[in-house]
Structure formats: structure tokens, C-alpha cells
Design an enzyme around this catalytic site. Structure first.
Site, PDB file in Angstrom:
ATOM      1  N   ASN A   9     -33.746  -0.878  -8.502  1.00 11.63           N
ATOM      2  CA  ASN A   9     -33.980  -0.579  -9.911  1.00 11.63           C
ATOM      3  C   ASN A   9     -32.854   0.332 -10.374  1.00 11.63           C
ATOM      4  O   ASN A   9     -32.852   1.516 -10.062  1.00 11.63           O
ATOM      5  CB  ASN A   9     -35.357   0.112 -10.047  1.00 11.63           C
ATOM      6  CG  ASN A   9     -35.613   0.622 -11.452  1.00 11.63           C
ATOM      7  OD1 ASN A   9     -34.893   0.301 -12.391  1.00 11.63           O
ATOM      8  ND2 ASN A   9     -36.657   1.441 -11.596  1.00 11.63           N
ATOM      9  N   LYS A  11     -32.178   1.333 -13.231  1.00 13.18           N
ATOM     10  CA  LYS A  11     -32.581   2.164 -14.372  1.00 13.18           C
ATOM     11  C   LYS A  11     -31.495   2.128 -15.462  1.00 13.18           C
ATOM     12  O   LYS A  11     -30.823   1.111 -15.606  1.00 13.18           O
ATOM     13  CB  LYS A  11     -32.897   3.590 -13.901  1.00 13.18           C
ATOM     14  CG  LYS A  11     -33.934   3.587 -12.774  1.00 13.18           C
ATOM     15  CD  LYS A  11     -34.527   4.941 -12.487  1.00 13.18           C
ATOM     16  CE  LYS A  11     -35.548   4.818 -11.365  1.00 13.18           C
ATOM     17  NZ  LYS A  11     -36.233   6.067 -11.076  1.00 13.18           N
ATOM     18  N   HIS A  94     -43.480   0.792 -15.068  1.00 15.14           N
ATOM     19  CA  HIS A  94     -42.828   1.882 -14.325  1.00 15.14           C
ATOM     20  C   HIS A  94     -43.271   3.220 -14.913  1.00 15.14           C
ATOM     21  O   HIS A  94     -43.476   3.333 -16.129  1.00 15.14           O
ATOM     22  CB  HIS A  94     -41.300   1.732 -14.404  1.00 15.14           C
ATOM     23  CG  HIS A  94     -40.583   2.647 -13.471  1.00 15.14           C
ATOM     24  ND1 HIS A  94     -40.404   3.982 -13.752  1.00 15.14           N
ATOM     25  CD2 HIS A  94     -40.051   2.437 -12.249  1.00 15.14           C
ATOM     26  CE1 HIS A  94     -39.765   4.551 -12.729  1.00 15.14           C
ATOM     27  NE2 HIS A  94     -39.545   3.633 -11.804  1.00 15.14           N
ATOM     28  N   GLU A  96     -41.701   5.756 -15.638  1.00 16.43           N
ATOM     29  CA  GLU A  96     -40.823   6.253 -16.714  1.00 16.43           C
ATOM     30  C   GLU A  96     -41.171   5.571 -18.035  1.00 16.43           C
ATOM     31  O   GLU A  96     -41.072   6.173 -19.104  1.00 16.43           O
ATOM     32  CB  GLU A  96     -39.350   6.053 -16.315  1.00 16.43           C
ATOM     33  CG  GLU A  96     -38.952   7.069 -15.253  1.00 16.43           C
ATOM     34  CD  GLU A  96     -37.893   6.588 -14.271  1.00 16.43           C
ATOM     35  OE1 GLU A  96     -37.179   5.610 -14.563  1.00 16.43           O
ATOM     36  OE2 GLU A  96     -37.778   7.204 -13.186  1.00 16.43           O
ATOM     37  N   GLU A 164     -45.677   3.885  -6.490  1.00 14.19           N
ATOM     38  CA  GLU A 164     -44.630   4.882  -6.677  1.00 14.19           C
ATOM     39  C   GLU A 164     -45.239   6.214  -7.105  1.00 14.19           C
ATOM     40  O   GLU A 164     -45.458   6.439  -8.311  1.00 14.19           O
ATOM     41  CB  GLU A 164     -43.648   4.422  -7.760  1.00 14.19           C
ATOM     42  CG  GLU A 164     -42.941   3.135  -7.453  1.00 14.19           C
ATOM     43  CD  GLU A 164     -41.598   3.055  -8.165  1.00 14.19           C
ATOM     44  OE1 GLU A 164     -40.587   2.923  -7.472  1.00 14.19           O
ATOM     45  OE2 GLU A 164     -41.570   3.153  -9.399  1.00 14.19           O
ATOM     46  N   GLY A 170     -37.067  10.075  -7.692  1.00 12.06           N
ATOM     47  CA  GLY A 170     -35.856  10.812  -8.061  1.00 12.06           C
ATOM     48  C   GLY A 170     -35.846  12.259  -7.613  1.00 12.06           C
ATOM     49  O   GLY A 170     -35.017  13.042  -8.065  1.00 12.06           O
ATOM     50  N   SER A 209     -37.751   7.918  -3.917  1.00 10.89           N
ATOM     51  CA  SER A 209     -36.789   8.515  -2.984  1.00 10.89           C
ATOM     52  C   SER A 209     -36.688   7.764  -1.661  1.00 10.89           C
ATOM     53  O   SER A 209     -36.411   8.360  -0.618  1.00 10.89           O
ATOM     54  CB  SER A 209     -37.095  10.000  -2.740  1.00 10.89           C
ATOM     55  OG  SER A 209     -37.010  10.724  -3.960  1.00 10.89           O
TER      56      SER A 209
HETATM   57  P1  PGA Z   1     -35.875   6.651  -6.796  1.00 10.94           P
HETATM   58  O1  PGA Z   1     -36.585   5.763  -7.921  1.00 10.94           O
HETATM   59  O2  PGA Z   1     -35.642   5.741  -5.609  1.00 10.94           O
HETATM   60  O3  PGA Z   1     -34.593   7.108  -7.422  1.00 10.94           O
HETATM   61  O4  PGA Z   1     -36.799   7.762  -6.460  1.00 10.94           O
HETATM   62  C1  PGA Z   1     -37.536   4.787  -7.579  1.00 10.94           C
HETATM   63  C2  PGA Z   1     -38.083   4.151  -8.827  1.00 10.94           C
HETATM   64  O5  PGA Z   1     -38.331   4.867  -9.811  1.00 10.94           O
HETATM   65  O6  PGA Z   1     -38.275   2.923  -8.887  1.00 10.94           O
END
Ligand code: PGA
Length: 260
Positions: A9, A11, A94, A96, A164, A170, A209
Site C-alpha cells: 500500500n 498510500k 483503511h 486512514e 491492521e 506507521g 509496521s
Molecule cells: P505500515 O502501514 O506498514 O506503514 O505500518 C500499513 C498500512 O497502513 O496498510
């Protein structure tokens, strides 16, 4: 046997040129790996260009979001029909999107149905906040999210769920493999209440992460069927290594195709 699925992803990162460079940097490495479903999710504006590079390869392409209406006066939105011609997967719900853009369980459910209708494979994200986790509410939160997401769906076909935990996204602080395995097993039990044995075939990824240093431990857990990878998917070598390690832990044989 569930085939593991690793999705990157990206983003809101990479310009079109950068996205093309990034996919070129990982394509050959990913192409050599068997026994793992591989998916890249660049920003909307790069889907066509990245898709061009991936044409004829074993690497799937996905979007990071979409609207649930097929067309109309929805300025700035991207529809399922538009994506269906460009890619095969779409990340939906997601955290976000839920957190910054007000996506509710109901909206996520509408998007899932709209995606399935045009043949897109949704990767549906669920997960609890740190506060919810610390209050012991993880089970309650993911139960609500999963039940709402699946509401009215006749089958689980083409669906992937990504667990998640928001506190792990992140932050560099991934869930432990035991934590992730346990919650994913719990999610599978919720799905089984609704769909019976079909839950055994549903892929449930871990996200938050995930990186080259922890993927092997995560993938050695029986309930974890892959990863949704943010930050580490922007580094070609690291992402290829993650897919390779997944094939090593879960795939048949070495997972790496001979280049002879
Ligand atoms: P990250 O994000 O691996 O940077 O923690 C995962 C995600 O939000 O899909």
C-alpha cells in the site's frame, strides 16, 4: 491451503514517474517468487502507468480506495467501473480513510458490495485504536467492523480481510506475531459464525509496521495469511525480501523460481 497474499500500500506517496521507477525496481524480483499472491497498490494517478509495466506479469494491481456509486455528479471521486478497467484489487476501509475521511462501517459495506459487483477484489481493513486495545475492546471493535463489512454479502469469494491495529500502523511497533495470530483467529471465528466452513478459505492479512525483519515470524503463524505493507513497500529490495521470506515460510519449496 490458503495462498498467502502480500500487498504493498503505497498510500499518498510517489509521483507517476517515481511510481514507475519503483515498480520497475521490484518487478523482476517479485516475478521470480512463486506461491505468494503479490499485489501493488499505487496512487490512483499511477494505476495506468504501473499497470503498463506489470502487463503480462504475475503481479496484481490494486487501488487504495473508491466511491460506491458507479458514476455521476461526485466531483473528485473514482468509481468501481473506472477501476475495473485498470486493476483487480481495491483496499477498502483503511483506518486512514475511516479516521481522516469519515468512512463509517456502513460506507465501507457499500463500497465492498460495489467493488464485488464489478469483479474487483476488496482488501477490507479492520482494526482497533491504541485506546480500544488498552481497554480490552479489540474483540468488540473488530467484531463490529467485520459484521458490518460483510453485512448482506452472499459469499466470501474474492474477499480479503486485513487486520491492521491502528497503533501499529506507521509506528514501527508491529503487533507481536502471537497477538496478530490470536486476533486474526478471532476474526476468522466471527466470519465462521456467519459463513461456516467458508471462513477457512478466507485470507486474513496482518498490517501495521510489517517489514523484512518481522515478516518471517508473522508468516510462521497459522492464521496469518499475508501482509498489507505500507512503509516497507516503498523500498523495492525490502518488499521483494518480504515476499521471498513469505514464500520460504509458507510456499512450497524455496518459493524462488530458477532463472535458468
Ligand atoms: P505500515 O502501514 O506498514 O506503514 O505500518 C500499513 C498500512 O497502513 O496498510
Amino acid at each position: 491451503m490458503r495462498t498467502p497474499i502480500i500487498a504493498g500500500n503505497w498510500k499518498m506517496n510517489t509521483t507517476v514517474d517515481e511510481a514507475v521507477s519503483l515498480v520497475k525496481a521490484m518487478k523482476d524480483g517479485l516475478e521470480r517468487i512463486e506461491g505468494v499472491e503479490k499485489v501493488l497498490c499505487p496512487p490512483f494517478v499511477s494505476l495506468a502507468s504501473v499497470g503498463e509495466v506489470l502487463k503480462g506479469s504475475s503481479i496484481g494491481l490494486g487501488a487504495q480506495n473508491m466511491y460506491f456509486e458507479e458514476k455521476g455528479a461526485y466531483t473528485g471521486e473514482v468509481s468501481p467501473l473506472m477501476l475495473a478497467g485498470l486493476c483487480q484489487y481495491v483496499i477498502l476501509g483503511h483506518s486512514e480513510r475511516r479516521g481522516y475521511f469519515g468512512e463509517t462501517d456502513e460506507i465501507v459495506n457499500k463500497k465492498i458490495k460495489a467493488a464485488l459487483k464489478v469483479g474487483l477484489k476488496p482488501i477490507v481493513c479492520v482494526g482497533e485504536t491504541l485506546e480500544e486495545n488498552e481497554a480490552g475492546r479489540t474483540g468488540e471493535i473488530v467484531t463490529r467492523q467485520v459484521r458490518s463489512a460483510l453485512d448482506g454479502l452472499a459469499s466470501l469469494e474474492n474477499l480479503v480481510i486485513a487486520y491492521e491495529p491502528i497503533w501499529a500502523i506507521g509506528t514501527g511497533k508491529a503487533a507481536t506475531e502471537e497477538q496478530a495470530n490470536s486476533t486474526i483467529g478471532f476474526i476468522r471465528s466471527i466470519v465462521a459464525e456467519l459463513y461456516g466452513t467458508a471462513a477457512q478459505d478466507l485470507r486474513i492479512q496482518y498490517g501495521g509496521s510489517a517489514n523484512a525483519a518481522n515478516i518471517a515470524a508473522l508468516m510462521s503463524q497459522p492464521e496469518i495469511d499475508g501482509a498489507l505493507v505500507g512503509g516497507a513497500s516503498l523500498k523495492a529490495e525490502e518488499f521483494v525480501s518480504m515476499v521471498e521470506q513469505t514464500a520460504g515460510v509458507r510456499g512450497q519449496g524455496s518459493g524462488v523460481r530458477d532463472q535458468g
